[in-house]
Design a protein around this motif. Structure first.
Motif, PDB file in Angstrom:
ATOM      1  N   ALA A   1      49.628  36.810  40.017  1.00  0.00           N
ATOM      2  CA  ALA A   1      48.645  36.963  41.027  1.00  0.00           C
ATOM      3  C   ALA A   1      47.079  37.015  40.269  1.00  0.00           C
ATOM      4  O   ALA A   1      46.373  36.174  40.856  1.00  0.00           O
ATOM      5  N   ILE A   2      47.091  37.979  39.740  1.00  0.00           N
ATOM      6  CA  ILE A   2      45.707  38.482  39.050  1.00  0.00           C
ATOM      7  C   ILE A   2      45.399  37.204  37.974  1.00  0.00           C
ATOM      8  O   ILE A   2      44.108  36.638  38.026  1.00  0.00           O
TER       9      ILE A   2
ATOM     10  N   LEU B   1      41.023  46.117  36.843  1.00  0.00           N
ATOM     11  CA  LEU B   1      41.836  44.758  37.391  1.00  0.00           C
ATOM     12  C   LEU B   1      41.130  44.856  38.770  1.00  0.00           C
ATOM     13  O   LEU B   1      40.888  45.579  39.513  1.00  0.00           O
ATOM     14  N   PRO B   2      40.824  43.453  39.018  1.00  0.00           N
ATOM     15  CA  PRO B   2      40.327  42.948  40.298  1.00  0.00           C
ATOM     16  C   PRO B   2      41.615  43.370  41.365  1.00  0.00           C
ATOM     17  O   PRO B   2      42.729  43.044  40.911  1.00  0.00           O
TER      18      PRO B   2
ATOM     19  N   TYR C   1      48.427  45.783  42.089  1.00  0.00           N
ATOM     20  CA  TYR C   1      48.791  44.589  42.935  1.00  0.00           C
ATOM     21  C   TYR C   1      49.104  45.321  44.311  1.00  0.00           C
ATOM     22  O   TYR C   1      48.971  44.992  45.517  1.00  0.00           O
TER      23      TYR C   1
ATOM     24  N   LEU D   1      48.862  48.662  30.583  1.00  0.00           N
ATOM     25  CA  LEU D   1      48.354  47.419  31.434  1.00  0.00           C
ATOM     26  C   LEU D   1      49.416  46.950  32.417  1.00  0.00           C
ATOM     27  O   LEU D   1      49.198  46.686  33.587  1.00  0.00           O
ATOM     28  N   GLN D   2      50.516  46.860  31.748  1.00  0.00           N
ATOM     29  CA  GLN D   2      51.870  46.336  32.440  1.00  0.00           C
ATOM     30  C   GLN D   2      52.063  47.185  33.911  1.00  0.00           C
ATOM     31  O   GLN D   2      52.057  46.945  35.106  1.00  0.00           O
TER      32      GLN D   2
ATOM     33  N   ILE E   1      49.573  41.168  33.373  1.00  0.00           N
ATOM     34  CA  ILE E   1      48.962  41.697  34.476  1.00  0.00           C
ATOM     35  C   ILE E   1      49.212  41.022  35.566  1.00  0.00           C
ATOM     36  O   ILE E   1      48.691  41.175  36.974  1.00  0.00           O
ATOM     37  N   GLY E   2      50.444  40.206  35.485  1.00  0.00           N
ATOM     38  CA  GLY E   2      51.103  39.724  36.949  1.00  0.00           C
ATOM     39  C   GLY E   2      50.476  38.341  37.070  1.00  0.00           C
ATOM     40  O   GLY E   2      49.185  38.111  36.689  1.00  0.00           O
TER      41      GLY E   2
ATOM     42  N   ALA F   1      43.021  41.730  44.232  1.00  0.00           N
ATOM     43  CA  ALA F   1      42.802  40.419  44.789  1.00  0.00           C
ATOM     44  C   ALA F   1      44.077  39.965  45.592  1.00  0.00           C
ATOM     45  O   ALA F   1      45.166  40.146  45.129  1.00  0.00           O
TER      46      ALA F   1
ATOM     47  N   ALA G   1      53.076  38.521  31.767  1.00  0.00           N
ATOM     48  CA  ALA G   1      53.955  39.438  31.610  1.00  0.00           C
ATOM     49  C   ALA G   1      52.935  40.873  31.680  1.00  0.00           C
ATOM     50  O   ALA G   1      53.277  41.934  31.873  1.00  0.00           O
TER      51      ALA G   1
ATOM     52  N   SER H   1      48.766  47.156  36.312  1.00  0.00           N
ATOM     53  CA  SER H   1      48.503  46.009  36.987  1.00  0.00           C
ATOM     54  C   SER H   1      49.645  46.048  38.096  1.00  0.00           C
ATOM     55  O   SER H   1      49.317  45.572  39.396  1.00  0.00           O
TER      56      SER H   1
END
Lengths: 130, 340
Positions: free
Chosen positions: A38-39, B119-120, B154, B146-147, A35-36, B122, A33, B150
């Motif tokens: 995928a990560i 954050l990576p 993405y 952070l949400q 960082i998603g 990826a 919730a 991210s």
């Protein structure tokens, strides 16, 4: 340590695996919730790859964007010592927490710590039961 | 509730600008321009592994020590993720400074990194780099930041993946797959640009056509795999024997063309002669045996040879190459206009 049977007839190893299965699902729900998926999938995969070198049973964890499945592990490693399972998962969780801290300092850890500690303590209690 | 809707609208607008960016610099700048509406930050960074470049969008008053701390921290995070230790001195920094806060709130020259989110970037388990928000204030970020960040990360990762695919298509379109030199198509484009520059600007421009002597024999005797290896080695030798501004291309088969901008006849002959000698003196290893090869070279040059088009230059260099072959090979010939 030998595999022990509890009063209800369920193996201690099964109980420890169940406990960590629930814990990983909780960690997944909380962190995905933030960082998603995928990560998080990437972080889990990297961690399993690294810690799986020392604890090969962890390599049977199935990680995908849908979450974590321990079905194969439960089938193949139920005879593994509960202590070994506990140590493996502890290392995995430590590594994940290190990655979370590296990425976002305390932001993720603050959410995850309260979930992890009670479960780890419960695992320790299960293992030490005579 | 109203705040969440407002933030979601800002987020949507940021994602839109990321989606419609065509270059990395543009991507960082357009994201950077919009991020202050969502986050407090002193520096926003994007590190792209493929180019070993760290793009930073930061507050105007950001001290150098802070910039370095941010860069080090981003590389440290990548290192922890197991992406190898990229050394800071090998990373190219592209810094865009913007006024992100009022003058009376300028950063302390001794400011240090107090909070960050990294954050990576990826896609399909491949880490292409990382993206980072950095502040000189403690506890600057919370779970909601952070949400949002991210989601932005993405989208950036997806956009970078498109760039990567586009860049590999571009690579296929301009490079010769065997030798890694430019292909004929690119050569024609480059030559067109260079001839226009020379013809209208009055600068000199030379062309060298290179052909490996008796190359068919190499293929017939040792096979095409060996022939390919020889082509690769000669290509690398040509590349290393020319200047940075020169273009080296495979023209076809065992023929190569060098475009030498701002090079008169004297310089061009010196370069061509150096290449000829170097190839003559280089033993090419083929299995257990050593192969000695030679090349013939033909030169045309503007303005010396009164060329009026790129086709003229090519035709003249080709004629000079023909003279070099007819003259016994392993030599450099300069275009010799027909005598009236």
């Amino acid at each position: 340590m030998m595999v022990k049977e509890t009063r209800g007839g369920k193996w201690t190893s099964d109980l420890v695996l169940d406990l960590y299965s629930n814990l990983l699902s909780e960690v997944w729900d909380v962190v995905s919730a933030l960082i998603g998926e995928a990560i998080l999938e990437l972080l889990f995969t990297l961690s399993v790859r690294k810690i799986g070198e020392k604890y090969p049973f962890l390599n049977t964890l199935n990680v995908s964007e849908a979450g974590i499945s321990m079905d194969r592990m439960k089938q193949e490693y139920r005879v593994l010592s509960p202590l070994e399972i506990h140590r493996g998962f502890q290392s995995l969780l430590n590594h994940l927490l290190t990655l979370f801290s590296a990425l976002a300092e305390g932001v993720i850890s603050r959410e995850v710590f309260p979930k992890v500690f009670p479960k780890v303590r419960e695992a320790e209690r299960l293992i030490s039961q005579k | 509730m109203r705040l969440i809707v407002k933030n979601l609208n800002i987020l949507r607008s940021i994602l839109n600008t990321i989606n419609t960016s065509f270059e990395m610099k543009e991507l960082v700048e357009s994201a950077g321009n919009n991020l202050p509406s969502l986050f407090e930050f002193s520096a926003f960074g994007l590190f792209w592994k493929e180019e070993s470049t760290l793009y930073l969008y930061q507050e105007e008053s950001c001290p150098l020590s802070f910039t370095q701390e941010v860069a080090k921290n981003m590389l440290r995070v990548l290192n922890i993720l197991g992406e190898g230790a990229e050394e800071l001195d090998r990373v190219t920094l592209q810094i865009e400074k913007k006024k992100l806060r009022p003058s009376h709130m300028a950063m302390d020259p001794k400011a240090t990194l107090k909070s960050y989110l990294t954050l990576p970037l990826a896609v399909e388990e491949e880490i292409m780099g990382c993206v980072s928000l950095n502040s000189d204030q403690p506890n600057a970020y919370d779970a909601q930041d952070l949400q949002f960040f991210s989601v932005i990360g993405y989208q950036m990762a997806a956009t970078l993946k498109h760039y990567q695919r586009f860049s590999s298509i571009k690579t296929m379109a301009i490079y010769d797959t065997l030798t890694g030199l430019y292909n004929r198509r690119y050569l024609e484009e480059r030559l067109m640009a260079e001839t226009q520059k020379a013809f209208y600007g009055g600068a000199s421009l030379s062309l060298v056509m290179v052909d490996i002597d008796h190359f068919k024999k190499v293929n017939d005797t040792f096979g095409h795999t060996t022939g390919d290896l020889v082509l690769k080695e000669i290509a690398s030798l040509l590349k290393n024997s020319t200047r940075k501004k020169d273009t080296v291309a495979r023209y076809g088969g065992e023929e190569f063309v060098l475009i030498l901008p701002e090079a008169g006849l004297e310089v061009t002959v010196a370069i061509a002669e150096r290449i000829r000698r170097q190839i003559e003196q280089t033993p090419f290893e083929v299995g257990q045996t050593q192969l000695n090869l030679t090349v013939s070279l033909g030169i045309s040059s503007f303005p010396s040879h009164h060329a009026h088009s790129k086709e003229d230059l090519i035709q003249m260099a080709d004629q000079a190459l023909y003279d070099a072959k007819r003259g016994g090979r392993n030599r450099v010939c300069v275009y010799n206009p027909p005598q009236r």
